[in-house]
Design a protein around this motif. Structure first.
Motif, PDB file in Angstrom:
ATOM      1  N   ASP A   7      39.500  28.053  18.204  1.00 47.87           N
ATOM      2  CA  ASP A   7      40.494  27.115  18.747  1.00 47.87           C
ATOM      3  C   ASP A   7      40.702  27.439  20.220  1.00 47.87           C
ATOM      4  OD1 ASP A   7      41.025  25.995  16.163  1.00 47.87           O
ATOM      5  OD2 ASP A   7      42.245  27.750  15.719  1.00 47.87           O
ATOM      6  N   GLU A  31      35.895  19.072  17.895  1.00 44.14           N
ATOM      7  CA  GLU A  31      37.080  18.372  17.417  1.00 44.14           C
ATOM      8  C   GLU A  31      38.156  18.412  18.499  1.00 44.14           C
ATOM      9  OE1 GLU A  31      40.590  18.833  14.048  1.00 44.14           O
ATOM     10  OE2 GLU A  31      38.740  20.007  13.859  1.00 44.14           O
ATOM     11  N   ARG A  33      41.952  17.771  19.139  1.00 43.65           N
ATOM     12  CA  ARG A  33      43.215  17.547  18.463  1.00 43.65           C
ATOM     13  C   ARG A  33      44.224  16.912  19.405  1.00 43.65           C
ATOM     14  NH1 ARG A  33      43.678  23.106  14.832  1.00 43.65           N
ATOM     15  NH2 ARG A  33      42.041  22.524  13.352  1.00 43.65           N
ATOM     16  N   ASP A  34      45.215  16.260  18.811  1.00 45.34           N
ATOM     17  CA  ASP A  34      46.194  15.534  19.605  1.00 45.34           C
ATOM     18  C   ASP A  34      47.000  16.439  20.523  1.00 45.34           C
ATOM     19  OD1 ASP A  34      45.416  13.128  18.541  1.00 45.34           O
ATOM     20  OD2 ASP A  34      46.928  13.131  16.952  1.00 45.34           O
ATOM     21  N   HIS A 121      40.317  10.189  18.714  1.00 41.63           N
ATOM     22  CA  HIS A 121      41.186  10.801  19.714  1.00 41.63           C
ATOM     23  C   HIS A 121      42.133   9.748  20.271  1.00 41.63           C
ATOM     24  CE1 HIS A 121      42.417  12.895  23.422  1.00 41.63           C
ATOM     25  NE2 HIS A 121      42.159  13.988  22.726  1.00 41.63           N
TER      26      HIS A 121
END
Length: 276
Positions: A7, A31, A33-34, A121
């Protein structure tokens, strides 16, 4: 084998660069993420540590990142789980590995592979929402930072006569071409490698322009965008967080554009503006 998730929480100004670096380094989709976190995967703990160290070295400073062990599944494709068809007005976007739902309007079938732009997204969704609202049949469209080709393909499906995407990542353009073929619109699309600031004025005048990039990049590209959009044409800017709207509106107005529509999606903000 136990896979590890990494992450990465980059500075917003470095998010696009960091995501592109991770894609190039791992050969995998990232990925998004928001909350701005980028998630990628490594085959073991040593590889995860090496990836974080390499990113820190390339970034020229500390990187806020953490890693975690995962159950033994294929995390190079697990990011696909949970994705489903999305509607944007009359437009439907569906992933290529899913059953295609019966739709009462145009449908984009997409596989982002290792390029940005899956439709999941918030910034891409905001851009698609404004594109569906403001594109007119027969428009000539230019897409800056076209990634997977999702916006350019959607423009053709919505009735654009012609669309060109500019992308400085040649691998992403290969993905975009495959998505164009998957949607049978490759005869009306073109994807070119290069710098949007140099190429956009040469490819105009266009009726509608899309720039789903960072606020700082959108700002730097404004002179080229003014030169590329015909008088009365529309430019759609996305890739900016909600808090950045107050910073971009005055810059947009100073460039002569009049904002006519705005969208927020999961803390991301996009604006459609008309060139006088």
């Amino acid at each position: 084998m136990t896979w590890w998730a990494i992450d990465v929480r980059p500075d917003p100004a470095r998010r696009e660069w960091t995501g592109a670096w991770l894609v190039a380094r791992t050969g995998q989709a990232v990925e998004e993420r928001d909350d701005g976190t980028l998630v990628t995967f490594a085959e073991d703990e040593r590889a995860a540590d090496a990836l974080v160290a390499a990113l820190a070295a390339e970034s020229g400073g500390p990187v806020e990142a953490s890693r975690r062990a995962l159950e033994p599944v294929d995390w190079t494709t697990r990011w696909r789980d949970g994705l489903e068809a999305r509607r944007f007005g009359r437009l439907t976007v569906v992933s290529s590995w899913l059953d295609h739902p019966a739709a009462d309007g145009p449908t984009v079938v997409l596989d982002p592979e290792t390029a940005f732009g899956s439709g999941e997204h918030g910034s891409t969704r905001a851009a698609l929402t404004l594109l569906e609202r403001h594109l007119r049949p027969g428009d000539r469209v230019l897409d800056l930072g076209s990634g997977s080709g999702i916006l350019a393909v959607a423009a053709i499906k919505l009735g654009a006569a012609r669309a060109v995407g500019i992308e400085n990542d040649s691998e992403a353009n290969l993905v975009a071409w495959r998505n164009a073929g998957r949607n049978a619109v490759d005869d009306r699309l073109e994807f070119v490698d290069g710098d949007a600031g140099d190429l956009a004025p040469l490819l105009g005048p266009v009726d509608l322009l899309l720039s789903n990039i960072l606020r700082t990049v959108n700002t730097a590209l404004l002179p080229a965008i003014v030169a590329a959009v015909r008088p009365g044409g529309v430019a759609i800017f996305s890739g900016m967080e909600r808090e950045e709207a107050g910073l971009f509106r005055p810059v947009l107005a100073a460039a002569g554009f009049s904002a006519v529509d705005e969208v927020e999606d999961a803390a991301w903000w996009a604006v459609a503006a008309v060139r006088p």
